[in-house]
Enzyme design. Sequence first.
Site, short mmCIF file in Angstrom:
data_model
loop_
_atom_site.label_atom_id
_atom_site.label_comp_id
_atom_site.label_asym_id
_atom_site.label_seq_id
_atom_site.Cartn_x
_atom_site.Cartn_y
_atom_site.Cartn_z
N ASP A 95 0.32 -1.40 8.60
CA ASP A 95 -1.65 -2.44 8.69
C ASP A 95 -1.20 -3.47 7.47
OD1 ASP A 95 -2.29 -0.70 6.69
OD2 ASP A 95 -3.94 0.28 7.82
N CYS A 98 0.78 -0.51 3.64
CA CYS A 98 2.04 0.52 3.62
C CYS A 98 2.25 0.42 2.14
CB CYS A 98 2.84 -0.20 4.53
SG CYS A 98 4.11 -0.99 3.64
N HIS A 204 8.45 -3.30 5.38
CA HIS A 204 7.91 -1.68 5.09
C HIS A 204 7.97 -0.98 4.21
CE1 HIS A 204 4.60 1.06 7.53
NE2 HIS A 204 5.31 1.44 7.66
#
Length: 227
Positions: A95, A98, A204
Amino acid sequence: MAETHRNASASSSSSLNSSFRDTEDDQTIASILAEEENSKADNRLGKRLSHLDSIPHTPRVNGEIPDVNDATLDHERLSERLVTYGLAELQMEGDGNCQFRAIADQLFRNSEYHKHVRRQVIKQLKHFRKLYEGYVPMKYKSYLKQMKKSGEWGDHITLQAAADRFGAKICLVTSFRDTCYIEIVPTDKNPTRELWLSFWSEVHYNSLYSIGDVPSVAPRRKHWLLF
């Protein structure tokens, strides 16, 4: 006139209450951190992987997101490294928070503390501007305003600020082709804890554990999945 005085008093009281709540939140975080520090006295993960060689860390903003093919290869490379080192990821939600979620999980065993982590990082960046300003390729106030927003991706500057703020060595296992491991250490103090994160380059962050030690957590929202 009395009504004006009452309104002013109410406004002042509301401001004081808000300030008190902020202080309470900070005290809660500090208390949890102290408990975590005691429980992590025997850092088995760090001891087992102490042989990894790290390169010097240079804070920087995020680079370009790789295309699908490069990102897929990077993810495969990271996955192979994690298997080699006996590590497993606790998946964080994709979102935009992370990095802060992964740090919160390592500190509090709860990724939902990511808002608190972001706030502490922003305080660090704001109060110790001289430590970070030289790494920011834009107006510093604009950078802070942007980074304060929930969902704004953390970068290697916020990683350094988190290491400084929480007195932690952040151990980053990466998908970089030439660099599998980076240590981010506090600028002017010895670290009192280690935080282990994986970094799928420019895509990520996840929280790392030894295989078999990953906590069982049901994500409330869909976490980041491979393409």
